[in-house]
Design a protein around this motif. Sequence first.
Motif, PDB file in Angstrom:
ATOM      1  N   TRP A 139      40.974  52.381  83.474  1.00 59.00           N
ATOM      2  CA  TRP A 139      42.096  52.121  84.388  1.00 59.00           C
ATOM      3  C   TRP A 139      42.338  50.621  84.519  1.00 59.00           C
ATOM      4  O   TRP A 139      43.474  50.157  84.355  1.00 59.00           O
ATOM      5  CB  TRP A 139      41.790  52.740  85.744  1.00 59.00           C
ATOM      6  N   PHE A 140      41.275  49.846  84.826  1.00 54.91           N
ATOM      7  CA  PHE A 140      41.543  48.422  85.047  1.00 54.91           C
ATOM      8  C   PHE A 140      41.846  47.703  83.729  1.00 54.91           C
ATOM      9  O   PHE A 140      42.550  46.683  83.718  1.00 54.91           O
ATOM     10  CB  PHE A 140      40.452  47.738  85.874  1.00 54.91           C
ATOM     11  N   GLY A 141      41.377  48.250  82.595  1.00 55.06           N
ATOM     12  CA  GLY A 141      41.753  47.673  81.309  1.00 55.06           C
ATOM     13  C   GLY A 141      43.237  47.840  81.027  1.00 55.06           C
ATOM     14  O   GLY A 141      43.925  46.884  80.644  1.00 55.06           O
ATOM     15  N   VAL A 142      43.754  49.049  81.216  1.00 54.47           N
ATOM     16  CA  VAL A 142      45.173  49.321  80.982  1.00 54.47           C
ATOM     17  C   VAL A 142      46.037  48.511  81.934  1.00 54.47           C
ATOM     18  O   VAL A 142      47.055  47.917  81.542  1.00 54.47           O
ATOM     19  CB  VAL A 142      45.460  50.826  81.126  1.00 54.47           C
ATOM     20  N   ALA A 143      45.656  48.466  83.223  1.00 57.44           N
ATOM     21  CA  ALA A 143      46.451  47.745  84.212  1.00 57.44           C
ATOM     22  C   ALA A 143      46.473  46.246  83.926  1.00 57.44           C
ATOM     23  O   ALA A 143      47.519  45.592  84.042  1.00 57.44           O
ATOM     24  CB  ALA A 143      45.912  48.011  85.618  1.00 57.44           C
TER      25      ALA A 143
END
Length: 464
Positions: free
Chosen positions: A102-106
Amino acid sequence: MDANDMRREPMDVREIIDQAGVSRYQVMIGLLCFLIVALDGFDIAIIGFIAPHVRSDWNLSMIALGPLFSAGLLGLMMGAFLGGPLADRIGRRGVLILSVAWFGVACLGSAASPDIVWLIALRFLTGFGLGGAMPNAITLTAEFSPDRRRGTLLTLMFCGFSLGSALGGVVTAYLIAEFGWRGVLAIGGLLPLMLVPVLWVALPESVRFLALRNGNDARIAAILMRVARDRAGSDRRYFAAEDRASSSPVARLFDPRYRQGTLLLWLAFFMSLLLLYMLINWLPILGARAGLSLKQASVFAGLLQGGGVLGAIVLGVLIDRFDAYKVVGAAYLVGAAAVASLAATGSASWLAVGIFVTGFCVSGSQVCANVIASAFYPTSSRATGVAWALGVGRIGAITGSFGGAVLLSAGWSNAALFLILAMPAMLSGLGVYFAGAFRARAASASTSSDADVALTVHGSELGS
């Protein structure tokens, strides 16, 4: 009882881990969690370094940068509040991998932000993923660590955060001229996405969680065989010698056995992170007001971080040998004295010593407070306990970030600020110390109650 019956005798997974040494498999789990929190620290650090370039590109005012900083912290808080209870229901592994993805994509998406509104929204989503990752990395490492080595292993794992923060500054300094601030954010997103398949293949579920949820014995055995091959076996049955929660993980935090300790730990986390974020965000300005050069101020910021890393390692060893609550409580109080002492001198050398000691005691104690929180709660609510303590701590971080601006705008002197900043460290120390005292009383009462029940049962058997 024959040999087959002996092999089918249920075994406590916690005892197997506690009685075994630290295997390569456990080191690998700790290293993966180290990388996760390092990426966490990297991502949090880069926003401060790219902010001037974002401001220049979009002709923003200084005030417009405030929401950009606070959006990530707000996301961290919300992610922690939701990620902990979810991990206590469905498992640590899945939530941890999802959070990293999640935090990689965001973060990768934020590199393509067309304006400040989009960037703020995506920084919130990045923080949301980070907020779910950190407490579950702490929880998973704790549940695979022998009790006698938990403090040392957890603090070493958590040093990844400081390393990631430091690398964030170095990487940004080298890359921003070549690739711009968007390139730095893209790297901050690509790195966790590259880690996701490694986590999917190598990261196990917590055996304590599996045993508590009556997980598949073969799955538990396969994991434990890599932790303690001589004690585990595929033909054995496993359990976790802990009471199962009859309520939600959040409600469990306010069970009479934990309520007072929960509130005291929240006080410690809130005050500790309030102080740390106020120092991290405003130390350069305080240094400039004291007549220091920008270079000196940056060195002092490094001393705060360096002291925190050394403090975490030293205090981590100490809490494995002595009462963790007393060690951490005392360290916070020494940190309070160090902060207060900064008000009494204008000497650059003494300021350097005082800031290093502050980092050693306060930042190092904050890392150890995570260890304490992971041991304070049972498996059924451990992820929630750690995550919600960190979530409350993030509220303190936001308060510290804005509080510094309010106090500086009101014209407070450096001396007055350092004196008032000693109070959060003192309250953190008292919170941890009294949480330990409460836990000791609760454990004593539980032991007495168990003894009374055993005596009653034994007496009834004699009378029957």
